[in-house]
Design an enzyme around this catalytic site. Sequence first.
Site, PDB file in Angstrom:
ATOM      1  N   LYS A   1      -3.099 -12.869 -14.870  1.00 35.99           N
ATOM      2  CA  LYS A   1      -3.106 -12.787 -13.348  1.00 35.99           C
ATOM      3  C   LYS A   1      -4.342 -11.988 -13.236  1.00 35.99           C
ATOM      4  O   LYS A   1      -4.429 -10.474 -13.013  1.00 35.99           O
ATOM      5  CB  LYS A   1      -2.191 -12.327 -12.794  1.00 35.99           C
ATOM      6  CG  LYS A   1      -1.681 -12.717 -11.371  1.00 35.99           C
ATOM      7  CD  LYS A   1      -2.621 -12.339 -10.567  1.00 35.99           C
ATOM      8  CE  LYS A   1      -2.618 -10.777  -9.918  1.00 35.99           C
ATOM      9  NZ  LYS A   1      -3.763 -10.416  -9.079  1.00 35.99           N
TER      10      LYS A   1
ATOM     11  N   GLU B   1      -2.516   1.077 -18.611  1.00 35.89           N
ATOM     12  CA  GLU B   1      -3.700   2.002 -18.642  1.00 35.89           C
ATOM     13  C   GLU B   1      -3.915   2.188 -16.914  1.00 35.89           C
ATOM     14  O   GLU B   1      -4.303   1.228 -16.505  1.00 35.89           O
ATOM     15  CB  GLU B   1      -4.867   1.350 -19.060  1.00 35.89           C
ATOM     16  CG  GLU B   1      -6.055   2.314 -19.845  1.00 35.89           C
ATOM     17  CD  GLU B   1      -7.128   2.290 -18.807  1.00 35.89           C
ATOM     18  OE1 GLU B   1      -7.246   2.959 -17.970  1.00 35.89           O
ATOM     19  OE2 GLU B   1      -8.056   1.411 -18.861  1.00 35.89           O
TER      20      GLU B   1
ATOM     21  N   CYS C   1     -12.384   3.635 -14.577  1.00 41.02           N
ATOM     22  CA  CYS C   1     -11.195   4.747 -14.749  1.00 41.02           C
ATOM     23  C   CYS C   1     -11.798   6.037 -15.597  1.00 41.02           C
ATOM     24  O   CYS C   1     -10.881   6.965 -15.308  1.00 41.02           O
ATOM     25  CB  CYS C   1      -9.993   4.004 -15.324  1.00 41.02           C
ATOM     26  SG  CYS C   1     -10.227   3.499 -16.943  1.00 41.02           S
TER      27      CYS C   1
ATOM     28  N   GLU D   1      -7.601   9.881  -7.254  1.00 37.50           N
ATOM     29  CA  GLU D   1      -8.620   9.088  -7.807  1.00 37.50           C
ATOM     30  C   GLU D   1      -9.191   8.301  -6.814  1.00 37.50           C
ATOM     31  O   GLU D   1      -8.558   7.345  -5.893  1.00 37.50           O
ATOM     32  CB  GLU D   1      -8.081   8.132  -8.882  1.00 37.50           C
ATOM     33  CG  GLU D   1      -8.989   7.154  -9.338  1.00 37.50           C
ATOM     34  CD  GLU D   1      -8.476   6.063 -10.281  1.00 37.50           C
ATOM     35  OE1 GLU D   1      -8.935   6.225 -11.482  1.00 37.50           O
ATOM     36  OE2 GLU D   1      -7.683   5.394 -10.077  1.00 37.50           O
TER      37      GLU D   1
HETATM   38  N1  LIG Z   1      -9.286   0.248 -13.961  1.00 42.71           N
HETATM   39  C1  LIG Z   1      -8.647   1.182 -13.093  1.00 42.71           C
HETATM   40  O1  LIG Z   1      -8.036   2.090 -13.358  1.00 42.71           O
HETATM   41  C2  LIG Z   1      -8.563   0.666 -11.861  1.00 42.71           C
HETATM   42  C3  LIG Z   1      -8.003   1.389 -10.887  1.00 42.71           C
HETATM   43  N2  LIG Z   1      -7.906   1.119  -9.742  1.00 42.71           N
HETATM   44  C4  LIG Z   1      -7.374   1.881  -8.655  1.00 42.71           C
HETATM   45  O2  LIG Z   1      -6.600   1.392  -7.934  1.00 42.71           O
HETATM   46  C5  LIG Z   1      -6.794   1.618  -6.474  1.00 42.71           C
HETATM   47  C6  LIG Z   1      -6.490   0.239  -5.535  1.00 42.71           C
HETATM   48  O3  LIG Z   1      -7.026  -0.862  -6.154  1.00 42.71           O
HETATM   49  P1  LIG Z   1      -6.278  -2.126  -6.325  1.00 42.71           P
HETATM   50  O4  LIG Z   1      -6.957  -3.555  -6.815  1.00 42.71           O
HETATM   51  O5  LIG Z   1      -5.451  -2.328  -5.314  1.00 42.71           O
HETATM   52  O6  LIG Z   1      -5.662  -2.046  -7.611  1.00 42.71           O
HETATM   53  P2  LIG Z   1      -4.155  -2.436  -8.429  1.00 42.71           P
HETATM   54  O7  LIG Z   1      -3.494  -1.671  -9.125  1.00 42.71           O
HETATM   55  O8  LIG Z   1      -3.062  -2.628  -7.060  1.00 42.71           O
HETATM   56  O9  LIG Z   1      -4.584  -3.793  -8.720  1.00 42.71           O
HETATM   57  C7  LIG Z   1      -4.811  -4.281 -10.135  1.00 42.71           C
HETATM   58  C8  LIG Z   1      -3.987  -5.567 -10.423  1.00 42.71           C
HETATM   59  O10 LIG Z   1      -2.608  -5.509 -10.394  1.00 42.71           O
HETATM   60  C9  LIG Z   1      -2.237  -6.497  -9.509  1.00 42.71           C
HETATM   61  N3  LIG Z   1      -1.147  -6.067  -8.745  1.00 42.71           N
HETATM   62  C10 LIG Z   1      -1.121  -5.207  -7.633  1.00 42.71           C
HETATM   63  N4  LIG Z   1       0.338  -5.047  -7.254  1.00 42.71           N
HETATM   64  C11 LIG Z   1       1.024  -5.665  -8.135  1.00 42.71           C
HETATM   65  C12 LIG Z   1       2.563  -5.909  -8.297  1.00 42.71           C
HETATM   66  N5  LIG Z   1       3.452  -5.401  -7.351  1.00 42.71           N
HETATM   67  N6  LIG Z   1       2.961  -6.686  -9.283  1.00 42.71           N
HETATM   68  C13 LIG Z   1       1.984  -7.034 -10.183  1.00 42.71           C
HETATM   69  N7  LIG Z   1       0.780  -7.224 -10.169  1.00 42.71           N
HETATM   70  C14 LIG Z   1       0.164  -6.470  -9.028  1.00 42.71           C
HETATM   71  C15 LIG Z   1      -3.301  -6.725  -8.702  1.00 42.71           C
HETATM   72  O11 LIG Z   1      -3.259  -8.095  -8.121  1.00 42.71           O
HETATM   73  C16 LIG Z   1      -4.656  -6.725  -9.657  1.00 42.71           C
HETATM   74  O12 LIG Z   1      -4.688  -7.720 -10.438  1.00 42.71           O
HETATM   75  C17 LIG Z   1      -8.349   1.555  -6.593  1.00 42.71           C
HETATM   76  O13 LIG Z   1      -8.875   2.369  -5.280  1.00 42.71           O
HETATM   77  C18 LIG Z   1      -8.399   2.470  -7.708  1.00 42.71           C
HETATM   78  O14 LIG Z   1      -8.183   3.931  -7.240  1.00 42.71           O
HETATM   79  C19 LIG Z   1      -8.285  -0.274  -9.150  1.00 42.71           C
HETATM   80  C20 LIG Z   1      -8.755  -0.967 -10.270  1.00 42.71           C
HETATM   81  C21 LIG Z   1      -8.936  -0.752 -11.577  1.00 42.71           C
HETATM   82  O1  LIG Z   2     -14.238   0.207 -22.748  1.00 42.78           O
HETATM   83  C1  LIG Z   2     -12.940  -0.179 -22.340  1.00 42.78           C
HETATM   84  O2  LIG Z   2     -12.275  -0.738 -23.082  1.00 42.78           O
HETATM   85  C2  LIG Z   2     -12.377   0.080 -21.062  1.00 42.78           C
HETATM   86  C3  LIG Z   2     -13.235   0.868 -20.143  1.00 42.78           C
HETATM   87  C4  LIG Z   2     -12.909   1.049 -18.695  1.00 42.78           C
HETATM   88  C5  LIG Z   2     -11.674   0.946 -18.135  1.00 42.78           C
HETATM   89  O3  LIG Z   2     -10.436   0.923 -18.828  1.00 42.78           O
HETATM   90  C6  LIG Z   2     -11.536   1.000 -16.856  1.00 42.78           C
HETATM   91  O4  LIG Z   2     -12.414   1.332 -15.955  1.00 42.78           O
HETATM   92  O5  LIG Z   2     -10.344   0.693 -16.442  1.00 42.78           O
END
Ligand SMILES: NC(=O)C1=CN([C@@H]2O[C@H](COP(=O)(O)OP(=O)(O)OC[C@H]3O[C@@H](n4cnc5c(N)ncnc54)[C@H](O)[C@@H]3O)[C@@H](O)[C@H]2O)C=CC1
Ligand SMILES: O=C(O)/C=C/C=C(\O)C(=O)O
Length: 486
Positions: A178, A254, A288, A390
Amino acid sequence: MKDIKHYINGQYVGSASGKLFDNVNPANGKVISKVHEAGRDEVDAAVKAAKAALRGPWGKMTLEERTGILHKVADGINARFDEFLEAECLDTGKPKSLASHIDIPRGAANFKVFADMIKNVPTESFEMPTPDGTGALNYAVRRPKGVIGVISPWNLPLLLMTWKVGPALACGNTVVVKPSEETPTTTALLGEVMKDAGVPDGVFNVVHGFGGDSAGAFLTEHPLVDGFTFTGETGTGEVIMKAAAKGIRDISLELGGKNAGLVFADCDMDKAIEGTMRSAFANCGQVCLGTERVYVERSIFDEFVGRLKEAAEGMKIGPPDDAEADMGPLVSLKHREKVLSYYQKAVDDGATVVTGGGVPDMPAELAGGAWVQPTIWTGLPESSTVITDEIFGPCVHLCPFDTEEEAIELANSLPYGLASAIWSENITRAHRVAGQIEAGIIWVNSWFLRDLRTPFGGSKQSGIGREGGVHSLEFYTEMKNICVKL
Ligand SMILES: NC(=O)C1=CN([C@@H]2O[C@H](COP(=O)(O)OP(=O)(O)OC[C@H]3O[C@@H](n4cnc5c(N)ncnc54)[C@H](O)[C@@H]3O)[C@@H](O)[C@H]2O)C=CC1
Ligand SMILES: O=C(O)/C=C/C=C(\O)C(=O)O
C-alpha cells in the site's frame, strides 16, 4: 488523463466502487493522474492472491531461480530508469539530480543486494550428545514468513518500498503493497517490471488508497497477512501495531525522528557545514534521518551559524527539471500547512529567524506548488514544540553547548532515537560520544552514508526492529530448527 490501477494477481484492475482520487504534482499543484481507491474487496483479492501464490510456482522455485528473477527486476528498473525518474519526480517534486543519484538506483540495488545476500547467509548447526551415545544434529533453516503487508511513505517512495519488497521477495514471501496516497506511480509501474521479469502472478500486489478507514487499515486488519513492515509517522506505527496484535502478526516499524547533529569545535568546519546542509535540507527536509536540531560548541557557534546561513541562502529552489535546483517543493500543500505552522510557532516561541521562515517567490507557472524556504533558527527554548516535534521540512534549529556531557544530554533528551550525526576530528571523542547517543544509527563526519548490509532502524519511539543486511532476512523469514537423532 492517466488512471492508476491496483495490481492484483498479475493484472491491473480498477476499484469496483469506481472511487478515484487525485494525484497532484507538488511543484505546480496540477493533477497528474487519477488513482483508484481500494475498498475491502480489492484488498481482500490482493491478500488472497498473495496467499495462493505462496503455494504456486514461486513457492516451488529454487533459490537460484528466485534470485535470478530478482536480478531481472533490478535490471528492469534500470532499463526503464528515465520512466521511473520522471514518475518519481512528478509525484514528489524532488530534483531529478537527487532522484537519479539516490531514489532510482537504490530501487534497483534493493533487489540485487538482498537476492545476493540470501544466497550467502549461513544458518546455525549444533551437534549434541545423547544418553545412548549416538548424538543428534540440530540445524536451522529459513522459511518465508508468508504474506507481508508493506505500507510505505511518500518521501522516498521507490527507495523505501523496494527496501522492504526486495528482501521480502528474496526470502520467498509474497507481498501486498500500500504505497502512500501522495506517491503511487512508481509502485504501480513496478508491477510491469515484475511481470516482464517473470515474477509469478500474485507474488507482488499493489492496492492504492489512504490510511485510516481505507486501503491501509483494510490491509492491516486482514487476517491472512502474516507480518507488516511500515515506515512513517510514530502515531501511525502505533495504530498498525495495534492492528497487528490481532492474530499475533510480526511487525517492523521505522518511525519518526527528531535527530540531533553535534558539532564540536574540533570538527572540520567545511565538512560539518556541507553535511549539515544535506542533513537539514536534502529532499526538502523530508528524510526521517535528517537533523532538525543541531548543537554546536559555543566557541564556533557564531561562525557555524553564519556559514550555514550563507550556504542555505545560496541554494536554488526549483522544479525537478531544473538541473541547477538544490531543493524542490514539499510533497503537498497539506504538508506545507504543517511545516508553515511550525515556522509560525518558532516565531511565537521567540526564535531568531536566521534565514527563511516563509514561502519563496516562484514564477507564475509554479505558484500553485508547495514551495517553502529553507529555514534556520536560533534562540528557542528546548521545550518548544519546534525542537521536540518532527516537522519534516527544510528547517533546523541551532543551539550552542559548552561541554561534551551537555551535548550528549541534549541529544538524548527526546523520546525519539533514530539517527545522529557527530562532527569532530578527534576520533576518540567521536567514538566516546557515539557510544552514548540513544539512537539506532550514528554517523561520524558524514550523513546518510549507507551500506545496505548494516542494521537500520530506530530506538525509543523511532521504531521496532532493524532492517538491512541479515536483519532484513531475520524479519522476513521464520527460522526453523530441525533436530535429527543420529
Ligand atoms: N520516512 C518517515 O519517517 C516519514 C515520516 N512521516 C511523518 O509523518 C507525518 C505525516 O505524514 P503522513 O503521510 O500522514 O504519514 P503516515 O505515517 O500517516 O503515512 C505513511 C503511510 O501510512 C499509511 N497509513 C496512514 N494511516 C494508516 C492506518 N491507520 N493504517 C494503515 N496505514 C496507514 C499512509 O497511507 C501511508 O502509506 C509527516 O509530517 C512526517 O513527520 C511521513 C512520511 C515518511
Ligand atoms: O537509506 C534508507 O534505507 C532509508 C532512508 C530514509 C528513510 O528511511 C526515511 O526517510 O524514512
